[in-house]
Design a protein around this motif. Structure first.
Motif, PDB file in Angstrom:
ATOM      1  N   LEU A  59     -18.911 -86.950  40.916  1.00 43.99           N
ATOM      2  CA  LEU A  59     -19.374 -88.451  41.403  1.00 43.99           C
ATOM      3  C   LEU A  59     -19.652 -88.498  42.435  1.00 43.99           C
ATOM      4  CD1 LEU A  59     -16.182 -89.590  39.042  1.00 43.99           C
ATOM      5  CD2 LEU A  59     -18.339 -89.750  38.778  1.00 43.99           C
ATOM      6  N   GLY A  60     -18.999 -88.535  43.557  1.00 43.11           N
ATOM      7  CA  GLY A  60     -19.573 -88.515  45.092  1.00 43.11           C
ATOM      8  C   GLY A  60     -20.011 -87.768  45.302  1.00 43.11           C
ATOM      9  N   THR A  61     -20.517 -86.167  44.800  1.00 42.01           N
ATOM     10  CA  THR A  61     -21.868 -85.407  45.587  1.00 42.01           C
ATOM     11  C   THR A  61     -22.901 -85.674  45.288  1.00 42.01           C
ATOM     12  OG1 THR A  61     -20.136 -83.731  46.161  1.00 42.01           O
ATOM     13  CG2 THR A  61     -22.355 -83.276  46.797  1.00 42.01           C
ATOM     14  N   ILE A  62     -23.006 -85.701  44.108  1.00 40.31           N
ATOM     15  CA  ILE A  62     -24.335 -85.724  43.203  1.00 40.31           C
ATOM     16  C   ILE A  62     -24.890 -87.393  42.930  1.00 40.31           C
ATOM     17  CG2 ILE A  62     -25.584 -85.111  40.983  1.00 40.31           C
ATOM     18  CD1 ILE A  62     -25.250 -83.253  43.004  1.00 40.31           C
ATOM     19  N   LEU A  63     -23.807 -88.714  42.646  1.00 38.00           N
ATOM     20  CA  LEU A  63     -24.451 -89.548  42.038  1.00 38.00           C
ATOM     21  C   LEU A  63     -24.047 -90.624  43.452  1.00 38.00           C
ATOM     22  CD1 LEU A  63     -22.351 -89.704  38.152  1.00 38.00           C
ATOM     23  CD2 LEU A  63     -24.794 -89.331  39.066  1.00 38.00           C
ATOM     24  N   GLY A  64     -23.035 -90.217  44.376  1.00 34.31           N
ATOM     25  CA  GLY A  64     -22.966 -90.692  45.850  1.00 34.31           C
ATOM     26  C   GLY A  64     -22.420 -92.267  45.277  1.00 34.31           C
ATOM     27  N   MET A  65     -21.000 -91.931  44.828  1.00 34.77           N
ATOM     28  CA  MET A  65     -20.468 -92.506  44.013  1.00 34.77           C
ATOM     29  C   MET A  65     -19.037 -93.020  45.332  1.00 34.77           C
ATOM     30  SD  MET A  65     -18.986 -92.817  40.164  1.00 34.77           S
ATOM     31  CE  MET A  65     -18.029 -94.049  40.343  1.00 34.77           C
ATOM     32  N   THR A  66     -18.921 -93.792  46.111  1.00 30.18           N
ATOM     33  CA  THR A  66     -17.480 -93.784  47.147  1.00 30.18           C
ATOM     34  C   THR A  66     -16.390 -93.206  46.575  1.00 30.18           C
ATOM     35  OG1 THR A  66     -16.715 -96.195  46.826  1.00 30.18           O
ATOM     36  CG2 THR A  66     -18.514 -95.044  48.410  1.00 30.18           C
ATOM     37  N   ILE A  67     -15.621 -93.157  47.565  1.00 29.78           N
ATOM     38  CA  ILE A  67     -14.334 -93.133  46.454  1.00 29.78           C
ATOM     39  C   ILE A  67     -13.496 -94.358  45.669  1.00 29.78           C
ATOM     40  CG2 ILE A  67     -11.510 -92.421  47.291  1.00 29.78           C
ATOM     41  CD1 ILE A  67     -12.909 -89.801  47.706  1.00 29.78           C
ATOM     42  N   GLU A  68     -13.286 -95.248  46.414  1.00 29.45           N
ATOM     43  CA  GLU A  68     -13.110 -96.544  45.619  1.00 29.45           C
ATOM     44  C   GLU A  68     -13.847 -96.931  44.510  1.00 29.45           C
ATOM     45  OE1 GLU A  68     -14.338 -95.897  48.945  1.00 29.45           O
ATOM     46  OE2 GLU A  68     -12.430 -96.421  50.524  1.00 29.45           O
ATOM     47  N   GLU A  69     -14.858 -96.746  44.665  1.00 27.67           N
ATOM     48  CA  GLU A  69     -15.590 -96.588  43.451  1.00 27.67           C
ATOM     49  C   GLU A  69     -14.571 -95.318  42.167  1.00 27.67           C
ATOM     50  OE1 GLU A  69     -20.229 -98.331  44.262  1.00 27.67           O
ATOM     51  OE2 GLU A  69     -19.589 -95.998  44.552  1.00 27.67           O
ATOM     52  N   ILE A  70     -15.269 -94.103  42.354  1.00 24.17           N
ATOM     53  CA  ILE A  70     -14.002 -93.257  41.306  1.00 24.17           C
ATOM     54  C   ILE A  70     -12.856 -93.872  41.185  1.00 24.17           C
ATOM     55  CG2 ILE A  70     -13.366 -91.325  42.101  1.00 24.17           C
ATOM     56  CD1 ILE A  70     -15.644 -90.329  43.752  1.00 24.17           C
TER      57      ILE A  70
END
Length: 94
Positions: A59-70
């Motif tokens: 989610l963070g690396t490939i999709l570029g989501m922030t910790i808050e979004e996760i």
């Protein structure tokens, strides 16, 4: 979830609680963690290294989501972690 009765507290439950709530990892509040477990108690059975962490990394690396979004995703839809990364999540997001 009956299988929770077989989980070791020191080796299973506490490391998972720490992974979700530690500030250097997901930093989910204890209240939100409780909400997640009420919605999907199987989260306490999943391996951090083999199941949870690879999905969070994706989610963070490939999709570029922030910790808050996760955090928001996992609190609202903790069932997300039920899906197989290779067979379901990657094809859905590719």
């Amino acid at each position: 979830e009956p299988k929770l009765m077989t989980c070791g507290v020191q080796t299973g439950l506490i490391p998972k609680l720490q992974y979700y709530t530690d500030s250097d990892k997901l930093n989910i509040t204890h209240h939100n963690f409780h909400t997640m477990i009420r919605k999907n108690p199987k989260l306490l059975l999943y391996s951090i290294r083999g199941n949870i962490h690879p999905k969070i990394s994706y989610l963070g690396t490939i999709l570029g989501m922030t910790i808050e979004e996760i955090q928001r995703l996992l609190v609202k839809y903790p069932q997300f972690l039920d899906y197989n990364l290779e067979n379901k999540l990657i094809p859905l997001t590719a």
